[in-house]
Write an enzyme that holds these catalytic residues in place. Sequence first.
Site, PDB file in Angstrom:
ATOM      1  N   MET A   1       0.835  -1.195   0.000  1.00 17.65           N
ATOM      2  CA  MET A   1       0.000   0.000   0.000  1.00 17.65           C
ATOM      3  C   MET A   1       0.872   1.248   0.000  1.00 17.65           C
ATOM      4  SD  MET A   1      -2.773  -1.137   2.855  1.00 17.65           S
ATOM      5  CE  MET A   1      -1.498  -1.913   3.853  1.00 17.65           C
TER       6      MET A   1
ATOM      7  N   ILE B   1       1.440  -5.574   8.165  1.00 20.56           N
ATOM      8  CA  ILE B   1       2.850  -5.260   8.407  1.00 20.56           C
ATOM      9  C   ILE B   1       3.069  -3.757   8.313  1.00 20.56           C
ATOM     10  CG2 ILE B   1       5.220  -5.661   7.653  1.00 20.56           C
ATOM     11  CD1 ILE B   1       4.162  -8.248   6.311  1.00 20.56           C
TER      12      ILE B   1
ATOM     13  N   GLY C   1       0.808   3.202   6.575  1.00 19.79           N
ATOM     14  CA  GLY C   1       1.596   2.059   6.124  1.00 19.79           C
ATOM     15  C   GLY C   1       0.710   1.093   5.393  1.00 19.79           C
ATOM     16  N   SER C   2       1.012  -0.123   5.036  1.00 21.09           N
ATOM     17  CA  SER C   2       2.205  -0.392   4.315  1.00 21.09           C
ATOM     18  C   SER C   2       2.131  -1.719   3.573  1.00 21.09           C
ATOM     19  CB  SER C   2       3.409  -0.286   5.206  1.00 21.09           C
ATOM     20  OG  SER C   2       3.635  -1.434   5.914  1.00 21.09           O
ATOM     21  N   ARG C   3       1.791  -2.877   4.189  1.00 19.85           N
ATOM     22  CA  ARG C   3       1.740  -4.129   3.448  1.00 19.85           C
ATOM     23  C   ARG C   3       0.891  -5.153   4.186  1.00 19.85           C
ATOM     24  NH1 ARG C   3       7.216  -7.300   2.479  1.00 19.85           N
ATOM     25  NH2 ARG C   3       6.324  -9.242   3.200  1.00 19.85           N
TER      26      ARG C   3
END
Length: 218
Positions: A97, A155, A185-187
């Site tokens: 992301m 994550i 964030g992020s993943r």
Amino acid sequence: MFHKEGGKIILISTTLFVFLLLAADKFIDVEWLRMTVMLIGLFFLIMILQFFRNPKRFHNPDDTIVTAPVDGKVVVIEEVYEGEYFKDQRLQVSIFMSPVNVHVTRYPVNGKVKFSKYHPGKYLVAWHPKASTENERTTVVIENRIFGEVLYRQIAGALAKRIVNYAQEGMQVVQGNDAGFIKFGSRVDIYLPIGTKIDVKLGQKAIGNKTIIASKNV
């Protein structure tokens, strides 16, 4: 529509923006400089508002598919060893992301939450190979009647400083419902059984609760 996790930040940001406008109007006499300060303030307010947006996406839950838990770009599709919960080989699909993506996390499948755990950690960039094991993260496992146990992991990244996870062990959850939020964030990694049919490709844009990650014919 904005996510509830952004309520406090949006209120503070809006208040600061109003004070900035008043201060610029009172203390800055140079027209171009006053307008520049106001526009910069407006830009940052708009960025915060778009970050916490929470678009409604209606979808009929379907046990034969796994939907994307977040918006972003598919950056990993590979067979890996998952050592926290399964302790065996799994198919990993990862979605990265960017700051402009919607950061709401949604349940990728229906089922019962079997495992939910928070891990403090580092803030490596989200695409770093060790991010999934060393960064701040949460791990959630949902037991689905078609796919069996499906694990997804939120994550944090270099900018993410807080992960919000609503999943609690024993909960019955519905595909597409709000599962949490990753602030700045992020993943998200998804771990599926070996042999699962993957319906996305590397580099593909994923849309939370819209894009089908995997499917099974029953």
